[in-house]
Enzyme design. Structure first.
Site, PDB file in Angstrom:
ATOM      1  N   ALA A  35      -9.012  -4.493   3.124  1.00  0.00           N
ATOM      2  CA  ALA A  35     -10.044  -4.540   4.161  1.00  0.00           C
ATOM      3  C   ALA A  35      -9.520  -5.378   5.322  1.00  0.00           C
ATOM      4  CB  ALA A  35     -11.340  -5.118   3.612  1.00  0.00           C
ATOM      5  N   GLU A  36      -8.980  -4.701   6.335  1.00  0.00           N
ATOM      6  CA  GLU A  36      -8.391  -5.429   7.462  1.00  0.00           C
ATOM      7  C   GLU A  36      -9.427  -6.248   8.221  1.00  0.00           C
ATOM      8  OE1 GLU A  36      -5.585  -2.627   6.000  1.00  0.00           O
ATOM      9  OE2 GLU A  36      -7.680  -2.321   6.609  1.00  0.00           O
ATOM     10  N   PHE A  85      -3.164   0.913  10.227  1.00  0.00           N
ATOM     11  CA  PHE A  85      -4.230   0.278   9.450  1.00  0.00           C
ATOM     12  C   PHE A  85      -4.902  -0.863  10.208  1.00  0.00           C
ATOM     13  CE2 PHE A  85      -1.919   1.287   5.177  1.00  0.00           C
ATOM     14  CZ  PHE A  85      -2.063   2.643   5.431  1.00  0.00           C
ATOM     15  N   HIS A 111       0.958   5.611   9.527  1.00  0.00           N
ATOM     16  CA  HIS A 111       2.125   4.848   9.085  1.00  0.00           C
ATOM     17  C   HIS A 111       3.250   4.863  10.116  1.00  0.00           C
ATOM     18  CE1 HIS A 111      -0.056   5.685   5.388  1.00  0.00           C
ATOM     19  NE2 HIS A 111       0.636   4.744   4.778  1.00  0.00           N
ATOM     20  N   ASP A 144       1.016  -0.092  10.887  1.00  0.00           N
ATOM     21  CA  ASP A 144       0.448  -0.118  12.234  1.00  0.00           C
ATOM     22  C   ASP A 144      -0.911   0.563  12.333  1.00  0.00           C
ATOM     23  OD1 ASP A 144       1.611   2.443  11.826  1.00  0.00           O
ATOM     24  OD2 ASP A 144       3.401   1.796  12.899  1.00  0.00           O
TER      25      ASP A 144
END
Length: 288
Positions: A74-75, A101, A144, A99
């Site tokens: 969970a960014e 995400f 990605h 990147d």
């Protein structure tokens, strides 16, 4: 704010060694963890696994789970928790696994991380580094292989930097961690396993500085991150045909250090910019 200075932590002095860019980042994190007990590393799989690119390999074993933290996927939670820790005096280093995400944490970065210093009239510092592997070239799928650096370079209150080689990776990461400002630290994932000679006793240039990495007289090529090596290879090929390209590595994407660029273009009279990010309203468009 004034540029941070780095004191050598005990145990990091040594002879020049050949390291990959990923290993240089690992050594930079290790040096920062040794230097300051308030430095924390946090992210998805950064602990027991050592990160998907093994950048944090061995750090949890040596510094403990209380300083190298595996987080949920969970960014928004990673960045939000880091902001709370920074308010309490810690210096969190957050790893975004890829990147693409980073966008679940976009609101925390834009609405909180970039603004809290100003919202508090300078009373609250945000010494947070967000590490972001970026760019293509690894045969990866959607989310990605993205280049969102131009987007974040347009946000007031953020420092945005990009290393291109192992030596810069080692020093720039430590400088970013020592800074009292929030720093988005973009790492060229396709270059993680390229090697360079690292001297831990050297004196690094300032974090927010660009530099000429290859002199030339016929045209100036300005780039950063993964394309620095690409442009240096192109300059080698051009030299075989009699064209000498001067290559400038920006290193700092916000704020930009354009002095070396202006000086170079005044001499060459020609400018070429290279980036993997979308061209419109980008860093390269700004320089143009």
């Amino acid at each position: 704010m004034a540029a941070p200075t780095l004191e050598r932590p005990t145990g990091t002095a040594g002879a020049t060694q050949t390291v990959t860019l990923a290993k240089a980042l690992n050594l930079g994190l290790r040096a920062s963890l040794e230097r300051d007990p308030k430095v924390l590393v946090m992210g998805e799989d950064v602990g027991r696994l050592g990160g998907v690119f093994r950048v944090t390999d061995g750090l949890q074993k040596d510094f403990g789970q209380h300083r190298v933290l595996d987080t949920p996927l969970a960014e928004s939670g990673i960045i939000g928790t880091a902001i709370g820790l920074a308010i309490r005096g810690f210096r969190p280093v957050c790893e975004i696994q890829f990147d693409g995400f980073i966008f679940p944490g976009f609101d925390q970065i834009i609405s909180q991380l970039a603004k809290l210093h100003f919202r508090s009239q300078g009373k609250v510092k945000m010494p947070i580094v967000v590490r972001v592997p970026f760019g293509g070239g690894i045969g990866a799928v959607e989310h990605h292989s993205e280049s969102p650096e131009s987007l974040f370079a347009h946000v007031a209150g953020l420092k945005v930097v990009a290393c291109s080689n192992a030596v810069d990776a080692y020093w720039m990461l430590q400088q970013a961690i020592a800074s009292d400002d929030p720093v988005l630290f973009f790492e060229p994932k396709r270059r993680y396993y390229e090697k360079a000679e690292l001297d831990p006793a050297a004196e690094p240039p300032p974090l927010q500085s660009s530099r000429v990495v290859r002199p030339g007289s016929h045209a100036t090529v300005v780039t950063y991150g993964p394309l620095v090596r690409t442009c240096l290879d192109a300059a080698d090929a051009a030299a075989e045909e009699g064209t000498e390209l001067e290559v400038v590595d920006l290193r700092a994407l916000s704020p930009l250090d354009l002095g070396p660029v202006f000086e170079s273009v005044r001499r060459t009279g020609r400018l070429v910019l290279a980036s993997e990010a979308p061209a419109e309203s980008s860093i390269t468009a700004e320089i143009t």
